[in-house]
Design a protein around this motif. Structure first.
Motif, short mmCIF file in Angstrom:
data_model
loop_
_atom_site.label_atom_id
_atom_site.label_comp_id
_atom_site.label_asym_id
_atom_site.label_seq_id
_atom_site.Cartn_x
_atom_site.Cartn_y
_atom_site.Cartn_z
N UNK A 1 0.82 -1.22 0.00
CA UNK A 1 0.00 0.00 0.00
C UNK A 1 0.85 1.28 0.00
N UNK A 2 2.13 1.14 -0.36
CA UNK A 2 3.07 2.27 -0.36
C UNK A 2 3.11 2.95 1.02
N UNK A 3 2.98 2.14 2.05
CA UNK A 3 2.93 2.63 3.43
C UNK A 3 4.05 1.95 4.23
N UNK A 4 4.89 2.72 4.95
CA UNK A 4 6.02 2.12 5.67
C UNK A 4 5.63 1.03 6.65
N UNK A 5 4.57 1.24 7.43
CA UNK A 5 4.17 0.23 8.41
C UNK A 5 3.71 -1.05 7.72
N UNK B 1 7.38 -7.31 4.79
CA UNK B 1 8.74 -7.86 4.91
C UNK B 1 8.79 -8.94 5.99
N UNK B 2 8.09 -8.73 7.11
CA UNK B 2 8.01 -9.75 8.17
C UNK B 2 7.39 -11.04 7.63
N UNK B 3 6.32 -10.87 6.83
CA UNK B 3 5.64 -12.03 6.27
C UNK B 3 6.57 -12.79 5.32
N UNK B 4 7.32 -12.06 4.49
CA UNK B 4 8.27 -12.70 3.57
C UNK B 4 9.33 -13.48 4.35
N UNK B 5 9.80 -12.86 5.45
CA UNK B 5 10.82 -13.51 6.27
C UNK B 5 10.26 -14.76 6.96
N UNK C 1 11.86 -8.10 -5.06
CA UNK C 1 11.89 -6.98 -6.01
C UNK C 1 10.90 -5.94 -5.51
N UNK C 2 11.37 -4.74 -5.18
CA UNK C 2 10.55 -3.67 -4.60
C UNK C 2 11.37 -2.96 -3.54
N UNK D 1 10.13 5.49 1.67
CA UNK D 1 9.65 5.19 3.01
C UNK D 1 9.39 3.71 3.20
N UNK D 2 8.67 3.12 2.25
CA UNK D 2 8.38 1.69 2.33
C UNK D 2 9.65 0.86 2.21
N UNK D 3 10.56 1.28 1.35
CA UNK D 3 11.80 0.52 1.14
C UNK D 3 12.69 0.53 2.37
N UNK D 4 12.83 1.69 3.00
CA UNK D 4 13.68 1.79 4.20
C UNK D 4 13.10 0.95 5.33
N UNK D 5 11.76 1.03 5.52
CA UNK D 5 11.11 0.27 6.60
C UNK D 5 11.28 -1.23 6.37
N UNK D 6 11.04 -1.69 5.13
CA UNK D 6 11.16 -3.12 4.83
C UNK D 6 12.63 -3.56 4.84
N UNK D 7 13.52 -2.63 4.46
CA UNK D 7 14.94 -2.96 4.39
C UNK D 7 15.53 -3.39 5.72
N UNK D 8 15.01 -2.86 6.79
CA UNK D 8 15.50 -3.26 8.12
C UNK D 8 15.23 -4.74 8.37
#
Length: 711
Positions: free
Chosen positions: A94-98, A104-108, A117-118, A123-130
């Motif tokens: 949803x292009x939303x950081x939270x 990202x948690x679900x993928x992990x 890929x994404x 904002x979304x990338x930095x949040x998921x990147x962690x």
């Protein structure tokens, strides 16, 4: 007892022989099947799972997914990765950081994707990147441009240039390419806009370009009224911007915004009677601009009935333009149009590239799929890191893709221009050059090259080319040539030496001479020549006598190399013109694209070097006026010989007469077969060739049955 065993053995052996023969035949057929159709080898193997994360509920996310799917579908048709099918796991952040962090948690937690890929924005990338860093999952973005995405995260890679590189490029292009000494800026108040304006001002100051006006846009609060306020204060668009730094206007307007606010500003400016100034939009401004303009009906149907009421004449920065991307980019655009029925957006191209790089890394890493997912991911990350120079790059539709020490791609931006609601490349572009270090400083000072983010770029001229009114005068099938007449149209800025045009595949040299028509509008010239001659063609006869053939017109400039001149098709296709030849052939649809061709040159010294030139290509479909009648005529000897063979075998009782007919059929088939060979180049095995072999086989079978007395 002995006789009983012997009897069983005698009975057993023939049965076993038949079973063995059947098994061998089946095994051979299966082996041939998988050899001819490698895509089926992956059956039974676990798939390679790649996650795609973005705003899938809106057009931006769908454009991402389309680009990725187009590439992975291609790889799956070719047999997958070592026989393993690629399966996409699609997530809506949803292009939303939270939400992106939850994705990202679900993928992990699912722990089956080898690569992500994404995501779409920073904002979304930095949040998921962690999360990706913590769980050691490699990720590639093709849209999030802030340095924060990859900074300090050895698991995140980026295949488009950064915000800092964009700002530096924009300042240099406006100052050196557009020759403007002053600019106004409207910027968004988020990290993207702030980074752009900070670095744009920094490099503008170093160049000596003045920032005359500046406005900040609050993305949470500002709307139409703020847009009208800015338009009222904007002096640069009250009169045409001039290049003098001492002038009272801003010279040019740079929009360091996103598409949503950009559309509000542009529509307010146009509706207020402005747009007399030149406008340059940032990458984020451009990439969803047309989606935002769908809310404004006048864009597609303005007062004059032409599309592009608001967008006309706006320049924009972009990491990719298919029209100047070469043959690979052309094929991408063609396949995208075929699959989705519309031209690709830049986002689709960028994520097609991201998928290409990611899949290349998976292939090279050689992951065996042995349930050791963390080890597989490390190997993929290490392989991506190994793409660190042009010599060790992935050759994609945007050129060679390789990463610097911060895992950011090292390449140039392009500049586009909107005309008639379509994005076209601007006449002046810059691209990376291999200029020696000792020459860089002098050429930068002389304005010959730009130095952006440590990358040296030289200026390139674009010449738009079109071919109209194509007429087919004759076809020479035997020598793979076609006689063609057409109108060649070139559109360019400034001066262009048309005497350097050379038709690569012309049988005899063609000189353009004086244009039959020439029009000038400001600094833009459009000239038209009437051209005629014979052109060599790479006819593909494999489907002969079915299907059309493809004639070609190819030309380049003899002195302007690829790093100085690129020909750009004025259109992608043109409908059939219907020119008939004496042999009953006619032209069909025509496709246009540009690619690079290499030629040997000594450059005035004894060493032989290969130079690349931009080449314009027109692929012209030629086909029979009456294809069914033509095919029937070509197949008539085959049909006649088969009927004679069948008639002799089933109805002629006299043995010698049958053999005489079989001999006559063989002689006749050989005659017609040799005539067919003489009429075509001997390179391809055609459908008609195979039919002649079918006649030979039928006659041999009939003779064999006759001789064996099994008729």
């Amino acid at each position: 007892m002995y006789n009983h065993v012997q009897s069983c053995t005698i009975m057993y052996n023939p049965v076993m022989k038949k079973i063995l023969i059947i098994v061998l035949i089946l095994s051979a057929n299966i082996a041939v099947f998988f050899l001819l159709f490698p895509q089926y080898r992956q059956m039974g193997k676990e798939p390679v799972i790649i996650a795609v994360a973005g705003p899938m509920g809106d057009p931006r996310g769908q454009q991402m997914l389309r680009g990725v799917s187009l590439y992975t579908d291609l790889i799956n048709r070719q047999g997958g990765i070592d026989g393993r099918k690629i399966k996409l796991a699609v997530y809506d952040d949803k292009d939303d950081p939270e939400t992106a962090q939850a994705v990202a948690d679900s993928i992990a937690q699912q722990n089956n994707a080898v690569l992500v890929l994404g995501h779409y924005r920073t904002g979304a990338s930095v949040a998921a990147g962690k999360i990706y860093r913590k769980n050691e999952i490699p990720a590639i973005t093709a849209s999030a441009t802030a340095e924060a995405v990859t900074a300090g995260n050895e698991w995140y890679f980026r295949v488009i240039p950064t915000d800092t590189a964009e700002a530096e490029f924009a300042a240099n292009y406006i100052y050196r390419g557009m020759r403007k000494n002053a600019a106004g800026i409207i910027f968004s108040d988020d990290d993207y806009g702030m980074t752009l304006v900070k670095n744009f001002e920094k490099h503008a100051d170093a160049l000596g370009m003045k920032i005359k006006q500046k406005w900040e846009w609050d993305r949470e609060k500002d709307g139409d009224e703020r847009a009208k306020q800015i338009v009222g204060e904007l002096s640069s668009c009250k009169n045409r911007g001039v290049s003098s730094a001492g002038a009272d206007d801003a010279g040019i307007l740079f929009l360091a915004t996103h598409s949503k606010e950009g559309a509000k500003i542009i529509t307010a400016l146009k509706d207020a009677g402005g747009m007399n100034c030149q406008i340059v939009g940032s990458y984020a401004f451009a990439r969803s601009f047309f989606i935002e303009l769908e809310k404004y009906p006048r864009e597609s149907d303005g007062p004059n009935g032409k599309p592009g009421y608001y967008s006309e004449g706006i320049y924009f920065i972009t990491p990719f333009m298919a029209d100047i991307g070469g043959a690979d980019a052309y094929r991408f655009k063609k396949e995208f149009l075929k699959k989705y029925g519309e031209m690709p957006e830049e986002i689709s191209a960028s994520y097609y590239e991201a998928a290409h790089v990611g899949v290349s890394a998976v292939k090279k890493a050689g992951i065996p799929g042995r349930k050791k997912i963390r080890e597989d991911r490390r190997r993929i990350r290490d392989t991506l890191t190994g793409f660190y120079s042009e010599a060790r790059s992935v050759r994609g539709i945007t050129g060679p893709v390789f990463f610097d020490e911060n895992r950011n791609v090292t390449r140039h931006y392009s500049v586009g221009l909107w005309q008639n609601h379509k994005a076209v490349p601007a006449f002046l572009q810059y691209q990376q050059t291999d200029t020696g270090k000792q020459d860089i400083l002098k050429k930068v000072l002389d304005g010959e090259i730009l130095l952006v983010n440590g990358v040296a770029m030289n200026d390139i001229r674009l010449v738009y080319a079109g071919i109209d009114n194509i007429r087919l005068n004759r076809t020479d099938i035997k020598h793979s040539a076609a006689g063609l007449e057409f109108d060649l149209r070139l559109r360019y800025s400034g001066y262009f030496d048309d005497t350097g045009i050379e038709f690569d595949n012309a049988v005899k040299a063609i000189q353009l001479g004086t244009p039959v028509k020439e029009e000038k509008q400001g600094n833009i010239t459009q000239a038209t020549w009437h051209v005629g001659g014979d052109f060599r063609c790479d006819f593909d006869f494999r489907a002969w006598p079915f299907g059309p053939l493809s004639a070609a017109i190819r030309f380049r400039h003899t002195s302007q190399t690829y790093n100085r001149l690129i020909f750009v098709p004025d259109s992608v296709t043109t409908p059939a013109s219907g020119g008939l030849s004496a042999g009953g052939w006619q032209t069909g649809d025509t496709e246009f694209y540009q690619d690079a061709v290499s030629k040997s040159s000594t450059l005035g010294n004894s060493s032989d070097q290969r130079l690349s030139y931009s080449r314009f290509n027109a692929e012209i479909q030629i086909k029979q006026v009456s294809p069914a009648l033509f095919a029937a005529t070509e197949f008539f000897p085959v049909i006649a010989m088969l009927l004679m063979t069948a008639a002799a075998y089933f109805f002629i009782r006299h043995e010698r007469l049958r053999l005489l007919i079989f001999m006559a059929v063989m002689a006749g088939t050989t005659f017609f077969h040799l005539r067919h060979f003489a009429a075509l180049p001997a390179a391809d095995m055609t459908v008609l060739n195979y039919s002649f072999f079918a006649v030979y086989a039928a006659v041999i079978f009939a003779v064999f049955r006759d001789v064996m007395g099994e008729r």
